[in-house]
Scaffold this motif. Structure first.
Motif, PDB file in Angstrom:
ATOM      1  N   ASN A  21       6.142  29.448  14.267  1.00 47.77           N
ATOM      2  CA  ASN A  21       6.282  29.902  12.890  1.00 47.77           C
ATOM      3  C   ASN A  21       6.494  31.401  12.849  1.00 47.77           C
ATOM      4  O   ASN A  21       5.864  32.148  13.616  1.00 47.77           O
ATOM      5  N   SER A  34      14.652  26.985  10.685  1.00 47.98           N
ATOM      6  CA  SER A  34      14.727  26.351   9.375  1.00 47.98           C
ATOM      7  C   SER A  34      13.544  26.867   8.565  1.00 47.98           C
ATOM      8  O   SER A  34      12.623  27.479   9.100  1.00 47.98           O
ATOM      9  N   PHE A  35      13.605  26.640   7.263  1.00 51.13           N
ATOM     10  CA  PHE A  35      12.512  27.091   6.415  1.00 51.13           C
ATOM     11  C   PHE A  35      11.302  26.184   6.597  1.00 51.13           C
ATOM     12  O   PHE A  35      11.437  24.969   6.703  1.00 51.13           O
ATOM     13  N   GLY A  36      10.129  26.788   6.630  1.00 55.65           N
ATOM     14  CA  GLY A  36       8.897  26.022   6.729  1.00 55.65           C
ATOM     15  C   GLY A  36       8.589  25.350   5.400  1.00 55.65           C
ATOM     16  O   GLY A  36       8.921  25.873   4.330  1.00 55.65           O
ATOM     17  N   SER A  37       7.953  24.215   5.450  1.00 53.09           N
ATOM     18  CA  SER A  37       7.609  23.471   4.235  1.00 53.09           C
ATOM     19  C   SER A  37       6.464  24.160   3.498  1.00 53.09           C
ATOM     20  O   SER A  37       5.751  25.002   4.042  1.00 53.09           O
ATOM     21  N   ALA A  38       6.279  23.752   2.246  1.00 61.31           N
ATOM     22  CA  ALA A  38       5.171  24.280   1.447  1.00 61.31           C
ATOM     23  C   ALA A  38       3.834  23.956   2.112  1.00 61.31           C
ATOM     24  O   ALA A  38       2.905  24.779   2.086  1.00 61.31           O
ATOM     25  N   GLU A  39       3.731  22.791   2.730  1.00 67.37           N
ATOM     26  CA  GLU A  39       2.493  22.404   3.395  1.00 67.37           C
ATOM     27  C   GLU A  39       2.212  23.314   4.597  1.00 67.37           C
ATOM     28  O   GLU A  39       1.094  23.764   4.807  1.00 67.37           O
ATOM     29  N   ARG A  40       3.252  23.576   5.402  1.00 68.79           N
ATOM     30  CA  ARG A  40       3.094  24.472   6.556  1.00 68.79           C
ATOM     31  C   ARG A  40       2.791  25.893   6.099  1.00 68.79           C
ATOM     32  O   ARG A  40       2.016  26.595   6.730  1.00 68.79           O
ATOM     33  N   LYS A  89       8.372  24.403  16.889  1.00 66.75           N
ATOM     34  CA  LYS A  89       7.321  24.513  15.872  1.00 66.75           C
ATOM     35  C   LYS A  89       6.596  25.852  15.902  1.00 66.75           C
ATOM     36  O   LYS A  89       5.442  25.956  15.495  1.00 66.75           O
ATOM     37  N   ARG A 141      10.535  28.372  10.851  1.00 68.64           N
ATOM     38  CA  ARG A 141      10.034  27.741  12.072  1.00 68.64           C
ATOM     39  C   ARG A 141      11.208  27.343  12.936  1.00 68.64           C
ATOM     40  O   ARG A 141      12.315  27.126  12.457  1.00 68.64           O
ATOM     41  N   ARG A 176       1.095  29.886  -1.196  1.00 69.11           N
ATOM     42  CA  ARG A 176       2.028  28.884  -1.712  1.00 69.11           C
ATOM     43  C   ARG A 176       3.416  29.501  -1.900  1.00 69.11           C
ATOM     44  O   ARG A 176       3.539  30.727  -1.970  1.00 69.11           O
ATOM     45  N   PRO A 177       4.443  28.670  -2.017  1.00 73.54           N
ATOM     46  CA  PRO A 177       5.783  29.204  -2.272  1.00 73.54           C
ATOM     47  C   PRO A 177       5.775  30.118  -3.498  1.00 73.54           C
ATOM     48  O   PRO A 177       5.150  29.812  -4.510  1.00 73.54           O
TER      49      PRO A 177
END
Length: 177
Positions: free
Chosen positions: A72, A98-104, A70, A66, A112-113
Motif C-alpha cells: 500500500n 490500482s486505487f485501494g478500496s474504501a475498506e483497505r 498488496k 496498492r 474514509r474516502p
C-alpha cells in the motif's frame, strides 16, 4: 458513514486526538472548519482563509494505491498535477498500481474516502504504508491537509509536516513526479 468529524469516533485515531497531539508536540498550525469536502474540485470552492498557490499555498491531492503484491502506498501531489498511475508506479518503483478500496483505506490509513491525508500516517506506519510526496511541495509556505476528517483543514509548513512524519516514525520520500 461519511468522512466528517461527526463520525470521527469510529476511526482508530480521532481528529480531535490528532489535533491535541499536534498541539502537545508544539506544532503551530491554522485550522479551518468547513463543509465536508470529498474531492479536489469541491475544495477549490472553499478557499477563504487559505493562501492561493501563487501565495505559497500547497493544495494537495492524496492517492491511496496498492500494487499486485498488496503493498500500500500514499502518494501526495499538488492538486492540479496530472499524472498517470503508470508514471506514479515508475516514480515510486512499484509494479502496476490500482486505487485501494474504501475498506483497505480504513484498515491501513484509518480514514474514509474524502479524508485521505499525509497525517493518516499516524495509523499507516503500523501497516507498512509507503509514503511518497511530490518534492515541489517543499516550496510551499503552507501545505493544506485534512486532519483525518474532511470537514476540517489544517495548514502546516513543509518542515513541520516532515517533523510530524518523523514523530510518528513514518518512512517517507520526497520525489520528483
Amino acid at each position: 458513514m461519511d468522512a466528517s468529524s461527526r463520525y470521527q469516533d469510529s476511526l482508530p485515531v480521532t481528529s480531535d486526538r490528532l489535533l491535541a497531539q499536534l498541539k502537545a508536540d508544539g506544532f503551530v498550525f491554522e485550522r479551518l472548519d468547513h463543509a465536508p469536502l470529498r474531492t479536489v474540485e469541491e475544495s477549490k470552492n472553499v478557499r477563504d482563509g487559505f493562501l492561493s498557490a501563487d501565495e505559497g499555498g500547497g493544495h494537495i491531492k492524496n492517492l491511496f494505491l496498492r500494487d499486485r503484491k498488496k503493498n500500500n502506498y500514499l502518494v501526495v501531489l499538488p492538486e492540479d498535477r496530472d499524472i498517470t498511475l503508470t508514471a506514479v508506479a515508475a516514480g515510486i518503483g512499484a509494479g502496476r498500481l490500482s486505487f485501494g478500496s474504501a475498506e483497505r483505506l480504513l484498515e491501513f490509513l484509518g480514514v474514509r474516502p474524502g479524508a485521505v491525508t499525509p497525517l493518516a500516517m499516524i495509523t499507516g506506519v503500523a501497516h507498512g504504508v509507503g509514503l511518497f510526496l511530490d518534492r515541489s511541495l517543499t516550496n510551499a509556505r503552507l501545505i493544506y491537509m485534512h486532519p483525518l476528517v474532511n470537514d476540517r483543514t489544517i495548514a502546516l509548513t513543509p518542515v513541520d509536516l516532515e517533523r510530524f512524519l518523523k514523530t510518528v516514525r513514518a518512512d517517507y520520500h520526497w520525489i520528483d513526479f
